[in-house]
Design an enzyme around this catalytic site. Structure first.
Site, mmCIF file in Angstrom:
data_model
loop_
_atom_site.group_PDB
_atom_site.id
_atom_site.type_symbol
_atom_site.label_atom_id
_atom_site.label_comp_id
_atom_site.label_asym_id
_atom_site.label_seq_id
_atom_site.Cartn_x
_atom_site.Cartn_y
_atom_site.Cartn_z
ATOM 1 N N CYS A 129 -12.923 34.493 103.533
ATOM 2 C CA CYS A 129 -12.733 33.936 104.875
ATOM 3 C C CYS A 129 -14.067 33.616 105.554
ATOM 4 C CB CYS A 129 -11.924 34.899 105.734
ATOM 5 S SG CYS A 129 -10.282 35.212 105.048
ATOM 6 N N TYR A 186 5.793 23.199 78.188
ATOM 7 C CA TYR A 186 6.741 22.501 79.081
ATOM 8 C C TYR A 186 6.899 21.046 78.636
ATOM 9 C CZ TYR A 186 6.015 26.649 81.820
ATOM 10 O OH TYR A 186 5.934 27.951 82.211
ATOM 11 N N GLU A 242 -1.699 14.693 87.451
ATOM 12 C CA GLU A 242 -0.749 15.525 88.208
ATOM 13 C C GLU A 242 0.363 16.060 87.313
ATOM 14 O OE1 GLU A 242 -1.116 16.791 90.997
ATOM 15 O OE2 GLU A 242 -2.811 15.633 91.743
ATOM 16 N N ARG A 280 -10.810 12.257 89.445
ATOM 17 C CA ARG A 280 -11.009 12.094 90.885
ATOM 18 C C ARG A 280 -12.083 11.092 91.244
ATOM 19 N NH1 ARG A 280 -11.546 17.717 93.979
ATOM 20 N NH2 ARG A 280 -9.344 18.214 94.012
HETATM 21 S S1 SF4 Z 1 -7.486 29.736 105.286
HETATM 22 FE FE1 SF4 Z 1 -7.570 31.646 106.437
HETATM 23 S S2 SF4 Z 1 -7.068 33.223 104.942
HETATM 24 FE FE2 SF4 Z 1 -7.637 31.402 103.791
HETATM 25 S S3 SF4 Z 1 -9.830 31.685 103.385
HETATM 26 FE FE3 SF4 Z 1 -9.607 30.446 105.254
HETATM 27 S S4 SF4 Z 1 -9.734 31.921 106.876
HETATM 28 FE FE4 SF4 Z 1 -9.288 33.082 105.043
#
Ligand code: SF4
Length: 352
Positions: free
Chosen positions: A200, A87, A42, A24
């Site tokens: 999240c 593979y 890839e 990268r």
């Molecule tokens: S995209 Fe949505 S589900 Fe995924 S970590 Fe972020 S807030 Fe959470």
């Protein structure tokens, strides 16, 4: 054009949190990466983790630093370097594509042209086009699929969900940084929006995320009911003459095509066991198990010692290799495990 808040937020996050990977360029780098390096990575990353693919990528680059060098490589050398990645059709396609690119004189630079090369599917073409050539392609790998299905709470089960996932993501791909955008989503999926227990609270997309708002990110992506993989069986023959072992090369097409192998029966759900000639045979107590994409194989191993070398076994030409050379021949994982099982039984210390 108004700033797209999803791409803005993920790119800001990427600038601080990008994974450092050998193939990268860092986020925001104005110099495009070498498409050969991106393509090699890839292809290796299809069905293989970043941690497993990294050393292979470095070895390939060391040995074949350009696509022209790879195009001139000996098939058996490439298969040997690939051994262990699995593979193997990927390695054969890699060589075929390198030769096509070398003959054409330039790396194809659009998603549509990349799709014409052997072994390059929709995802890989989009990823190379976006990362190496700055084309605003919609890149969707398994990580991105998960992130996007959660972000937009896409309830269609996979694989039918691929089309709505792509349609939901496409309007957010920034024209100026499509490669960074794709890699940012890949990294978010790998480190934050993980299959279980997504983080999240640490996620830059949480203000936009429908699954987070609904409190059920684990419900996405919705998967179709799993089909069980059929089970097959087969028998490999470990035939010794003095210090040497009989090997064959598998047919060029099909599973493990072109790879060195032990001679043996076919593989089938009801494959009967038989020996290629009369001798004193000893069958190892435990078969070797190996999972292929479409079936599970249990390979039993029958061992014998013969007094006279044969040039062919069960119609296949054989070569004879010294035991000490086994680690260097590039056995695919299935046969490396079979050889290890035999050598463990005889308490020999050969590192495979
Ligand atoms: S995209 Fe949505 S589900 Fe995924 S970590 Fe972020 S807030 Fe959470």
């Amino acid at each position: 054009m108004p700033v797209d808040s999803i791409s803005r937020d993920i790119l800001r996050w990427y600038e601080k949190n990008a994974r450092a990977l050998p193939w990268r360029h860092p986020p925001g780098c104005t110099q495009a990466p070498d498409p050969y390096r991106v393509w090699l990575a890839e292809i290796m990353l299809q069905q293989t983790t970043v941690a497993a693919a990294g050393p292979y990528w470095l070895r390939f680059l060391g040995r074949w630093p350009t696509v022209q060098a790879l195009a001139k490589a000996d098939d058996a050398d490439v298969m040997r370097e690939w051994a262990g990645l699995g593979y193997y059709a990927r390695a054969r396609n890699l060589l075929a594509a390198a030769r096509a690119i070398s003959a054409a004189g330039a790396f194809p630079s659009t998603e549509a042209d990349l799709r014409q090369l052997p072994g390059i599917g929709a995802y890989t073409a989009a990823a190379i086009a976006a990362i190496a050539f700055g084309e605003p392609a919609t890149v969707i790998d398994a990580n991105i699929e998960r992130v996007v299905s959660r972000l937009f709470a896409i309830a269609t089960p996979l694989p039918a969900a691929k089309a709505p996932i792509s349609a939901a993501l496409a309007p957010h791909v920034p024209r100026d940084r499509p490669g960074d955008f794709a890699q940012a989503l890949m990294d978010l999926g790998a480190t934050t929006c993980t299959p279980r227990n997504p983080r999240c609270l640490a996620c830059p997309l949480s203000p936009h995320c429908a699954a987070h708002a609904n409190g059920n990110p684990d419900a996405y992506p919705v998967k179709a009911a799993k089909r069980l993989r059929p089970k097959k069986q087969g028998l490999a023959w470990w035939i010794e003459h003095g210090d040497d072992i009989a090997l064959i090369r598998r047919p060029p097409r099909g599973l493990l095509g072109g790879m060195p192998a032990l001679p043996g029966t076919g593989w089938a759900t009801d494959q009967p066991f038989h020996m290629p000639f009369e001798a004193e045979w000893r069958i190892l107590p435990e078969p070797v198990s190996h999972g292929f994409t479409h079936f599970e194989l249990r390979l039993s191993v029958a061992c014998t010692t013969i007094a006279h070398r044969m040039a062919e076994i069960a119609g296949n030409p054989v070569s004879w290799i010294s035991r000490k050379d086994i680690p260097a021949i590039g056995f695919p994982t299935l046969y490396a495990r079979a050889a290890k099982a035999v050598l463990d039984q005889s308490h020999e210390q050969v590192i495979l």
